[in-house]
Write a protein that holds these residues in place. Structure first.
Motif, PDB file in Angstrom:
ATOM      1  N   TYR A  90       0.865  -1.175   0.000  1.00 21.54           N
ATOM      2  CA  TYR A  90       0.000   0.000   0.000  1.00 21.54           C
ATOM      3  C   TYR A  90       0.901   1.224   0.000  1.00 21.54           C
ATOM      4  O   TYR A  90       1.682   1.429   0.921  1.00 21.54           O
ATOM      5  CB  TYR A  90      -0.926   0.003   1.215  1.00 21.54           C
ATOM      6  N   GLN A  91       0.815   2.025  -1.060  1.00 21.75           N
ATOM      7  CA  GLN A  91       1.685   3.182  -1.195  1.00 21.75           C
ATOM      8  C   GLN A  91       0.871   4.465  -1.110  1.00 21.75           C
ATOM      9  O   GLN A  91      -0.233   4.534  -1.629  1.00 21.75           O
ATOM     10  CB  GLN A  91       2.405   3.141  -2.537  1.00 21.75           C
ATOM     11  N   ARG A  92       1.458   5.461  -0.472  1.00 20.39           N
ATOM     12  CA  ARG A  92       0.782   6.755  -0.332  1.00 20.39           C
ATOM     13  C   ARG A  92       1.532   7.892  -1.025  1.00 20.39           C
ATOM     14  O   ARG A  92       1.347   9.039  -0.681  1.00 20.39           O
ATOM     15  CB  ARG A  92       0.618   7.067   1.158  1.00 20.39           C
ATOM     16  N   ALA A  93       2.320   7.563  -2.005  1.00 18.36           N
ATOM     17  CA  ALA A  93       3.095   8.591  -2.711  1.00 18.36           C
ATOM     18  C   ALA A  93       2.278   9.157  -3.871  1.00 18.36           C
ATOM     19  O   ALA A  93       2.701   9.162  -5.021  1.00 18.36           O
ATOM     20  CB  ALA A  93       4.418   8.003  -3.197  1.00 18.36           C
ATOM     21  N   TYR A  94       1.090   9.667  -3.561  1.00 20.55           N
ATOM     22  CA  TYR A  94       0.182  10.168  -4.591  1.00 20.55           C
ATOM     23  C   TYR A  94       0.776  11.353  -5.336  1.00 20.55           C
ATOM     24  O   TYR A  94       0.537  11.525  -6.526  1.00 20.55           O
ATOM     25  CB  TYR A  94      -1.165  10.554  -3.968  1.00 20.55           C
ATOM     26  N   ASP A  95       1.572  12.153  -4.654  1.00 23.94           N
ATOM     27  CA  ASP A  95       2.181  13.305  -5.311  1.00 23.94           C
ATOM     28  C   ASP A  95       3.253  12.890  -6.313  1.00 23.94           C
ATOM     29  O   ASP A  95       3.696  13.688  -7.120  1.00 23.94           O
ATOM     30  CB  ASP A  95       2.737  14.299  -4.289  1.00 23.94           C
ATOM     31  N   HIS A  96       3.659  11.610  -6.304  1.00 25.92           N
ATOM     32  CA  HIS A  96       4.614  11.061  -7.273  1.00 25.92           C
ATOM     33  C   HIS A  96       3.917  10.075  -8.219  1.00 25.92           C
ATOM     34  O   HIS A  96       4.577   9.297  -8.898  1.00 25.92           O
ATOM     35  CB  HIS A  96       5.756  10.343  -6.553  1.00 25.92           C
ATOM     36  N   TRP A  97       2.583  10.035  -8.217  1.00 23.41           N
ATOM     37  CA  TRP A  97       1.782   9.119  -9.033  1.00 23.41           C
ATOM     38  C   TRP A  97       2.055   7.665  -8.668  1.00 23.41           C
ATOM     39  O   TRP A  97       1.963   6.771  -9.495  1.00 23.41           O
ATOM     40  CB  TRP A  97       2.011   9.360 -10.530  1.00 23.41           C
TER      41      TRP A  97
ATOM     42  N   GLY B 297       0.600   6.145  -5.743  1.00 24.86           N
ATOM     43  CA  GLY B 297      -0.286   5.832  -4.631  1.00 24.86           C
ATOM     44  C   GLY B 297      -1.257   4.707  -4.954  1.00 24.86           C
ATOM     45  O   GLY B 297      -1.705   4.556  -6.081  1.00 24.86           O
ATOM     46  N   THR B 298      -1.573   3.923  -3.942  1.00 25.27           N
ATOM     47  CA  THR B 298      -2.564   2.859  -4.076  1.00 25.27           C
ATOM     48  C   THR B 298      -3.952   3.474  -3.969  1.00 25.27           C
ATOM     49  O   THR B 298      -4.220   4.254  -3.061  1.00 25.27           O
ATOM     50  CB  THR B 298      -2.377   1.816  -2.959  1.00 25.27           C
TER      51      THR B 298
END
Length: 157
Positions: free
Chosen positions: A101-108, A110-111
């Motif tokens: 589960y990744q939360r790096a939405y600002d780096h595209w 994110g899960t």
């Protein structure tokens, strides 16, 4: 890819039919697709200039099929996530924690959700940390769900 999947869903009844059809269809960007019917599941890798390939298991972690350059692996951890999915098996709580589960939405990176499909039961459960939403084919109810996906710091990829 949405048009390809729509076509496969409308013209194929089984995983074997879908695999055969995907072998003949052009796909613009590399994708992995998990196909499921009551008797079989498989993940296939498709893309431009590569033959469709069946994975050794029906496991997908939004990963790249072919070896990726070291820099891309450091950024996306694509192969590390695939190894983590295979190690976890059907362990939904593991899917809701890093590295899966990744939360790096600002780096595209994110899960959006994790889905636990149970084709023999005709149901699926969509999962987020602290929240889930179950659907069944027999008693499907249309609806909508809003989940807040926040920006992350640079260390949570």
């Amino acid at each position: 890819m949405p048009l390809v999947l729509r076509y496969v869903l409308e013209t194929c009844q089984t995983v074997d039919e879908a695999v055969g059809r995907l072998r003949t269809l052009p796909v613009a960007i590399p994708q992995n697709v998990t196909l499921v019917d009551p008797d079989r599941s498989v993940t296939v890798h498709v893309g431009p200039d590569i033959p469709m390939t069946e994975a050794p298991d029906s496991c997908a972690a939004n990963h790249q099929h072919l070896p990726v350059p070291d820099e891309q692996e450091r950024t996306t951890r694509t192969q590390a996530r695939l190894a983590a999915v295979r190690a976890a098996g059907i362990d939904v709580p593991a899917m809701l924690r890093p590295p899966l589960y990744q939360r790096a939405y600002d780096h595209w990176l994110g899960t959006v959700y994790t889905a636990h499909y149970r084709p023999a039961e005709g149901c699926v459960t969509y999962q987020w940390p602290g929240e889930h939403w179950e659907h069944t084919i027999a008693e499907f109810t249309p609806g909508a769900r809003t989940v807040a996906l926040g920006l992350s710091d640079n260390n949570d990829h």
